[in-house]
Design a protein around this motif. Sequence first.
Motif, PDB file in Angstrom:
ATOM      1  N   ALA A 177       1.000  -1.122  -0.149  1.00  0.00           N
ATOM      2  CA  ALA A 177      -0.521   0.250  -0.190  1.00  0.00           C
ATOM      3  C   ALA A 177       1.049   1.042   0.094  1.00  0.00           C
ATOM      4  CB  ALA A 177      -1.093  -0.392   1.313  1.00  0.00           C
ATOM      5  N   SER A 178       0.639   2.303   0.518  1.00  0.00           N
ATOM      6  CA  SER A 178       0.781   3.814  -0.043  1.00  0.00           C
ATOM      7  C   SER A 178       2.166   3.277   1.127  1.00  0.00           C
ATOM      8  CB  SER A 178       0.231   4.708   0.765  1.00  0.00           C
ATOM      9  OG  SER A 178      -0.440   4.408   2.157  1.00  0.00           O
ATOM     10  N   ARG A 179       3.341   5.033   0.997  1.00  0.00           N
ATOM     11  CA  ARG A 179       4.962   4.596   2.091  1.00  0.00           C
ATOM     12  C   ARG A 179       5.353   3.570   1.567  1.00  0.00           C
ATOM     13  NH1 ARG A 179       0.198   8.458   3.475  1.00  0.00           N
ATOM     14  NH2 ARG A 179       1.003  10.796   3.401  1.00  0.00           N
ATOM     15  N   CYS A 180       5.574   2.449   0.917  1.00  0.00           N
ATOM     16  CA  CYS A 180       6.308   1.743   1.121  1.00  0.00           C
ATOM     17  C   CYS A 180       7.607   2.020   1.248  1.00  0.00           C
ATOM     18  CB  CYS A 180       6.136   1.349   0.009  1.00  0.00           C
ATOM     19  SG  CYS A 180       6.875  -0.447  -0.557  1.00  0.00           S
ATOM     20  N   GLY A 181       8.578   1.698   1.855  1.00  0.00           N
ATOM     21  CA  GLY A 181       9.840   2.283   0.911  1.00  0.00           C
ATOM     22  C   GLY A 181      10.329   3.787   2.170  1.00  0.00           C
ATOM     23  N   ILE A 182       9.398   4.499   2.953  1.00  0.00           N
ATOM     24  CA  ILE A 182       8.991   5.186   2.972  1.00  0.00           C
ATOM     25  C   ILE A 182      10.685   5.588   4.431  1.00  0.00           C
ATOM     26  CG2 ILE A 182       7.424   5.390   5.146  1.00  0.00           C
ATOM     27  CD1 ILE A 182       6.509   8.321   5.201  1.00  0.00           C
ATOM     28  N   SER A 183      11.231   6.535   3.935  1.00  0.00           N
ATOM     29  CA  SER A 183      12.067   7.530   5.331  1.00  0.00           C
ATOM     30  C   SER A 183      13.084   6.518   4.903  1.00  0.00           C
ATOM     31  CB  SER A 183      11.765   7.464   6.127  1.00  0.00           C
ATOM     32  OG  SER A 183      13.132   8.096   7.207  1.00  0.00           O
ATOM     33  N   MET A 184      13.990   4.887   3.855  1.00  0.00           N
ATOM     34  CA  MET A 184      14.429   3.650   3.798  1.00  0.00           C
ATOM     35  C   MET A 184      15.751   4.748   3.697  1.00  0.00           C
ATOM     36  SD  MET A 184      13.104   2.491   0.080  1.00  0.00           S
ATOM     37  CE  MET A 184      14.599   1.802  -0.046  1.00  0.00           C
ATOM     38  N   LYS A 185      16.946   3.691   4.676  1.00  0.00           N
ATOM     39  CA  LYS A 185      17.940   4.560   4.950  1.00  0.00           C
ATOM     40  C   LYS A 185      19.307   2.605   4.647  1.00  0.00           C
ATOM     41  CE  LYS A 185      17.018   7.225   8.765  1.00  0.00           C
ATOM     42  NZ  LYS A 185      15.602   7.962   8.076  1.00  0.00           N
ATOM     43  N   GLY A 186      18.726   1.750   3.263  1.00  0.00           N
ATOM     44  CA  GLY A 186      19.870   1.509   3.111  1.00  0.00           C
ATOM     45  C   GLY A 186      19.489  -0.008   3.115  1.00  0.00           C
ATOM     46  N   ILE A 187      17.927  -0.219   3.127  1.00  0.00           N
ATOM     47  CA  ILE A 187      17.326  -1.612   3.202  1.00  0.00           C
ATOM     48  C   ILE A 187      17.330  -1.953   1.643  1.00  0.00           C
ATOM     49  CG2 ILE A 187      14.994  -1.089   3.004  1.00  0.00           C
ATOM     50  CD1 ILE A 187      13.693  -2.709   4.322  1.00  0.00           C
ATOM     51  N   ASP A 188      16.977  -3.165   0.697  1.00  0.00           N
ATOM     52  CA  ASP A 188      16.110  -3.386  -0.393  1.00  0.00           C
ATOM     53  C   ASP A 188      14.844  -3.871  -0.109  1.00  0.00           C
ATOM     54  OD1 ASP A 188      19.141  -2.484  -1.579  1.00  0.00           O
ATOM     55  OD2 ASP A 188      19.490  -4.691  -0.978  1.00  0.00           O
ATOM     56  N   ILE A 189      14.265  -4.044  -0.998  1.00  0.00           N
ATOM     57  CA  ILE A 189      12.088  -3.655  -1.198  1.00  0.00           C
ATOM     58  C   ILE A 189      12.545  -4.250  -2.186  1.00  0.00           C
ATOM     59  CG2 ILE A 189      10.079  -3.256  -1.015  1.00  0.00           C
ATOM     60  CD1 ILE A 189      11.179  -0.829   0.915  1.00  0.00           C
ATOM     61  N   VAL A 190      12.229  -5.838  -2.259  1.00  0.00           N
ATOM     62  CA  VAL A 190      11.272  -5.786  -3.626  1.00  0.00           C
ATOM     63  C   VAL A 190       9.872  -6.554  -3.978  1.00  0.00           C
ATOM     64  CG1 VAL A 190      11.312  -8.166  -5.464  1.00  0.00           C
ATOM     65  CG2 VAL A 190      13.903  -6.900  -4.416  1.00  0.00           C
ATOM     66  N   VAL A 191       9.261  -5.507  -4.485  1.00  0.00           N
ATOM     67  CA  VAL A 191       7.606  -5.648  -4.134  1.00  0.00           C
ATOM     68  C   VAL A 191       7.085  -6.648  -5.528  1.00  0.00           C
ATOM     69  CG1 VAL A 191       5.111  -4.529  -4.348  1.00  0.00           C
ATOM     70  CG2 VAL A 191       7.249  -3.194  -3.000  1.00  0.00           C
ATOM     71  N   HIS A 192       6.824  -7.187  -5.227  1.00  0.00           N
ATOM     72  CA  HIS A 192       5.933  -8.463  -6.973  1.00  0.00           C
ATOM     73  C   HIS A 192       4.842  -7.531  -7.500  1.00  0.00           C
ATOM     74  CE1 HIS A 192       8.623 -12.357  -5.508  1.00  0.00           C
ATOM     75  NE2 HIS A 192       9.162 -11.123  -5.631  1.00  0.00           N
ATOM     76  N   GLY A 193       3.717  -6.836  -6.674  1.00  0.00           N
ATOM     77  CA  GLY A 193       3.015  -6.270  -7.497  1.00  0.00           C
ATOM     78  C   GLY A 193       2.791  -4.759  -7.361  1.00  0.00           C
ATOM     79  N   ASN A 194       2.336  -4.049  -6.852  1.00  0.00           N
ATOM     80  CA  ASN A 194       1.541  -3.098  -7.083  1.00  0.00           C
ATOM     81  C   ASN A 194       1.985  -1.919  -6.078  1.00  0.00           C
ATOM     82  OD1 ASN A 194       1.217  -3.065  -9.414  1.00  0.00           O
ATOM     83  ND2 ASN A 194      -0.899  -3.480  -8.953  1.00  0.00           N
ATOM     84  N   ILE A 195       2.699  -0.696  -5.725  1.00  0.00           N
ATOM     85  CA  ILE A 195       2.982  -0.431  -4.582  1.00  0.00           C
ATOM     86  C   ILE A 195       1.857   1.410  -4.287  1.00  0.00           C
ATOM     87  CG2 ILE A 195       4.983  -1.455  -3.882  1.00  0.00           C
ATOM     88  CD1 ILE A 195       6.298   1.563  -5.156  1.00  0.00           C
ATOM     89  N   GLY A 196       2.028   1.524  -3.350  1.00  0.00           N
ATOM     90  CA  GLY A 196       0.676   3.125  -3.716  1.00  0.00           C
ATOM     91  C   GLY A 196       0.979   3.814  -3.145  1.00  0.00           C
ATOM     92  N   HIS A 197       0.568   5.109  -3.374  1.00  0.00           N
ATOM     93  CA  HIS A 197       1.582   6.485  -3.841  1.00  0.00           C
ATOM     94  C   HIS A 197       1.836   6.397  -2.244  1.00  0.00           C
ATOM     95  CE1 HIS A 197      -2.783   7.163  -0.294  1.00  0.00           C
ATOM     96  NE2 HIS A 197      -1.315   8.311   0.113  1.00  0.00           N
ATOM     97  N   MET A 198       3.160   8.290  -2.461  1.00  0.00           N
ATOM     98  CA  MET A 198       3.936   8.435  -2.084  1.00  0.00           C
ATOM     99  C   MET A 198       5.045   7.774  -1.322  1.00  0.00           C
ATOM    100  SD  MET A 198       3.668  11.529  -1.106  1.00  0.00           S
ATOM    101  CE  MET A 198       3.738  12.781   0.123  1.00  0.00           C
ATOM    102  N   SER A 199       5.379   6.323  -1.990  1.00  0.00           N
ATOM    103  CA  SER A 199       6.270   5.485  -1.640  1.00  0.00           C
ATOM    104  C   SER A 199       7.813   6.070  -2.058  1.00  0.00           C
ATOM    105  CB  SER A 199       6.553   4.294  -3.254  1.00  0.00           C
ATOM    106  OG  SER A 199       4.556   3.752  -2.185  1.00  0.00           O
ATOM    107  N   CYS A 200       8.635   5.493  -1.101  1.00  0.00           N
ATOM    108  CA  CYS A 200       9.953   6.350  -1.117  1.00  0.00           C
ATOM    109  C   CYS A 200       9.747   7.775  -0.742  1.00  0.00           C
ATOM    110  CB  CYS A 200      10.398   5.615  -2.115  1.00  0.00           C
ATOM    111  SG  CYS A 200      11.126   3.892  -2.244  1.00  0.00           S
TER     112      CYS A 200
END
Lengths: 442, 229
Positions: free
Chosen positions: B115-138
Amino acid sequence: MTDFPHTPPKQSWTFSNDVNAEIRRAAATGIYDIRGGGSKRRLPHFDDLLFLGASISRYPLEGYREKCATDIWLGTRFAKKPIHLDIPITIAGMSFGALSGPAKEALGRGASEAGTSTTTGDGGMTEEERGHSKTLVYQYLPSRYGMNPDDLRRADAIEVVVGQGAKPGGGGMLLGQKISDRVAMMRNLPKGIDQRSACRHPDWTGPDDLEIKILEIREITEWEKPIYVKVGGARPYYDTALAVKAGADVVVLDGMQGGTAATQDVFIENVGMPILACIPQAVKALQDLGMHRKVQLIVSGGIRTGADVAKAMALGADAVAIGTAALVALGDNDPALEAEYQKLGTTAGAYDDWHEGKDPAGITTQDPDLFKRFDPILGGRRLKNYLKVMTLEAQTIARACGKNHLHNLEPEDLCALTIESAAMAGVPLAGTSWIPGRNGGF
Amino acid sequence: MQTFDLAAQGLRALNQTLHGLNGTTNQTAWEIVNPKGSHAIAVGLDAPIDVTVKGSTGYYCAGMNKQATVRVKGSVGPGVAENMMSGTVIVDGDASQYAGATGRGGLLVIKGNAASRCGISMKGIDIVVHGNIGHMSCFMAQSGNLVVLGDAGDALGDSLYEARLFVRGSVKSLGADCIEKEMRPEHLELLADLLKRGEADHLAKPEEFKRYGSARKLYNFNVDNASAY
Ligand SMILES: Cc1cc2nc3c(=O)[nH]c(=O)nc-3n(C[C@H](O)[C@H](O)[C@H](O)COP(=O)(O)O)c2cc1C
């Protein structure tokens, strides 16, 4: 031609020299003024309250002879390891980044010698501070700079920061000039860029989420550490009630006089309420919930003397926190450095461009040449002395009011000098029994 | 395999047990049954163990994870793997808001949508999403990599710092200071590795993605950019 007398030149109150100077500065630069410190305007404050002292109906305790205790427990509600401090004056959270490593060390040294706690700040926990602080509160901030579970576990308490009195609703700012390699590394950001700290937490919004966030932190730390929630003085009745509902052990309430490392002047001067107006509302919320003294209340924002400490406690706070005063004790804004302040275009007492990193006292800077000037051992000793003096002052007043513990001070010991302060503090106007807004009085 | 019945034994006992394990434990495989959407499941782990949650979770599952591998055979509530330091978290279903928020290391894989804000304020993590992501991500993402096989919502990468974003599908809109960037050989290499580790190399090829990053125009305040803030 007769020379008629002229009306003497008259400056406008509305468009004063200060105001006009700021308009010209804005017009020349296109950017608002950013500065450190707290509100500089005159606000209703503890100065507007007086203690009544003992009389025929109340008897005093003997100064220097009869005991007047000062210790406090914090975090007794849920934490397995609550904190015990010798004095009710704590050191507020000030970020590493805003302050130098040696300044953080001095705060740790002084506080530990005086038997009280220090607090980290935005930017994470430093070895200087952990190493020299017997009791260290670790701030959990929206930016989460440097946040990690190991530091959570080696903290003595955790403070979830929702807001600050200088800028309720605002985030943080650390301008590029202060981003040294070390600061940049701790924050996972490139060197030299302006760092904004978010104004909202990234993974929760609202009181119901906060309750779950607190649960998570407690689970990670085995329910050992007291969890504080810090709010700026905006809606203290509701914020206190909601923090209690969310499971806080301690509520930290910071009024608008509270210092900041760097914020827009317009924010500092126009948002939030003075601490005097905040304390009674927070205490009322705790009382309404049956939680007064069970959830402890720490207040801050312009605390300078033992009298301020005693007044805050008489209004129902369990302890106070100091930021600006601690920096002054360390040597900030000292007139001995006047020549250097003049070179920066300012004067001792008014220096507030801490964000520029040029502090001649070596406290609010990351420049090694400047912070080397600051001696953390001497600084620590000065802070300890100052904390001891404040404690003695508060005890002097408490004994005069017949109290054998600072906690026993109560609103009944106070009167107010102005109608505003009487209304805000909820104590009678001096010479009357009138509490504006509460009773008819005489 | 150790089985822990969350409904019967409770959250405190679960986390306490898992925190008691260290690198020398031979109880390395754990199964948590009856999660029933509970919050703060398997938070603050710090041992090379394998934890499988049989069902869906509430907030902050695997928060602040270090070393451990946590698999969720269901969907997760807000803030999965928030502030993760290292290790791996794999979600078979969907993730609610703020997945991987402020994560500092490790790998978060979401096989459904986030959903929204996936990876917000991330500081070094790796994220893999197979589907879709919501608004304001990262939003304000500082470093690390985000890979999205599907589409991204509005304002992707707003106020981005140095995180790298790879999206295969459409991006509804880019946030302030986020721009499309050239995909160079080193990015394709990085992406191939992320797809492999994210159990997605059979689903997509690196060449199908576009790369987004920071224009770095908001790094130092400039009054001429004021309307972007
Ligand atoms: C230099 C400086 C840095 C500060 N940094 C933080 C911070 O990182 N986090 C925070 O919650 N408050 C911060 N504050 C606010 C203090 O924690 C505290 O609320 C305030 O200083 C109390 O008011 P006083 O300065 O009048 O004593 C800072 C204050 C100063 C002066």
